[in-house]
Design a protein around this motif. Structure first.
Motif: not given
Length: 333
Positions: A93-111
């Motif tokens: 509950p510390l984070w509220g009604p949340n969603i987390w994109v962790e270190a392995a959760g994103l990558a792009v070739t173009d920002a």
């Protein structure tokens, strides 16, 4: 991994197709993640080389994909994957009604693609009532960080690393640092409470729970002899004014996945009483943990801090800690 949003094609000249991230997309996205980490290690070579292997990166991505209630989006251009984003909620509950994109959760070739990915993914997250969004982004990639800033995110937290090498600086006059003993437990318990109290003040305003001294006393009495943790105290004029704890990074619940270097020590806690701040006790305690990590044989030392905590955000970089990942945050009302 639960159901995800419908396919969306970005208009105009981009020819970017956005669709729900599916199991079939994971191998290609794992390669994107490995490529991202390879670029990251050019800036931060102390990070683990293991995740440059697409198979290892894929294993991390698959674990994130299999997290309960995860969802994500993948972007294709001319049939080739050019990015993905994947998030999951945390039950605390510390984070509220949340969603987390962790270190392995994103990558792009173009920002810029990340902004399109988030636009689709966040539609579902907000529809589910998940309005507190957190993302862990490689600190070296200014373009990617800026893309998240342009999505309404701000920096909340910093993860950082430095080599396990002695600082070669002495303790300020009037201060001494030593290993804690059981006789220090009462003051250690008080310092345990002092840190969250400080974090709750301006400009940090942390909503974390502040425990009681009695709770901390019981924990210190039970765990003081645990060999996994090494505690130092700083003294001035015979009075203990601060403490710090070092351990192996594996003891930490943070710095996960690609953010976890191999064979690293961890500066996991440090606090100084308010009336004793400004005389170098925090720096001396940090140096003691770094020296301990060198003596223990670790290759690097890791720590983290709230960037709005003015004390830690100045002290730890001054000890040579360089940012590796940034935790960014957006709250949608």
């Amino acid at each position: 991994m639960s159901a995800a949003p419908m396919v969306r094609t970005v208009p105009a000249m981009s020819r970017l197709e956005l669709r729900p991230l599916a199991a079939a997309d994971l191998p290609a996205c794992g390669t994107l993640l490995a490529d991202r980490h390879r670029r990251h290690r050019v800036a931060q070579p102390l990070l683990s080389a293991r995740f440059e292997d697409p198979a290892v990166a894929l294993a991390e991505l698959t674990a994130a994909y299999e997290t309960p209630d995860s969802s994500g989006v993948v972007a294709y251009r001319a049939g080739v994957p050019v990015g993905f984003v994947l998030g999951a909620p945390k039950p605390s509950p510390l984070w509220g009604p949340n969603i987390w994109v962790e270190a392995a959760g994103l990558a792009v070739t173009d920002a810029e693609v990340m902004r399109d990915l988030y636009a689709v993914a966040a539609t579902r997250w907000v529809d589910e009532g998940r309005t507190a969004h957190y993302v862990v982004v490689p600190a070296h990639d200014a373009g990617l960080v800026r893309a998240w800033f342009r999505l309404g995110f701000g920096q909340q937290h910093a993860h950082a690393i430095r080599p396990a090498a002695r600082l070669g600086t002495g303790t300020p006059a009037g201060l001494s640092v030593r290993r804690a003993t059981r006789a220090d437990i009462p003051v250690l318990a008080q310092l345990d409470v002092e840190l969250p109290l400080h974090q709750g003040l301006s400009p940090t305003f942390s909503a974390g729970r502040v425990g009681t001294v009695e709770e901390s006393l019981a924990e210190w009495a039970a765990d003081f002899d645990d060999p996994a943790y090494t505690t130092f105290v700083a003294e001035s004029n015979g009075r203990v004014i601060g403490a710090a704890v070092g351990c192996a990074l594996e003891q930490s619940s943070g710095h996960l996945s690609l953010a976890r270097p191999d064979h690293a020590g961890f500066l996991g806690f440090a606090a100084v009483f308010p009336d004793a701040r400004g005389i170098g006790a925090g720096r001396a305690l940090g140096a003691a943990v770094i020296d301990w990590a060198v003596s223990t044989g670790f290759d690097s030392v890791v720590t983290d801090w709230r960037v709005t905590n003015l004390l830690s955000s100045r002290t730890w970089p001054a000890l040579g800690f360089a940012e590796t990942f940034l935790r960014l945050h957006r709250l949608i009302r």
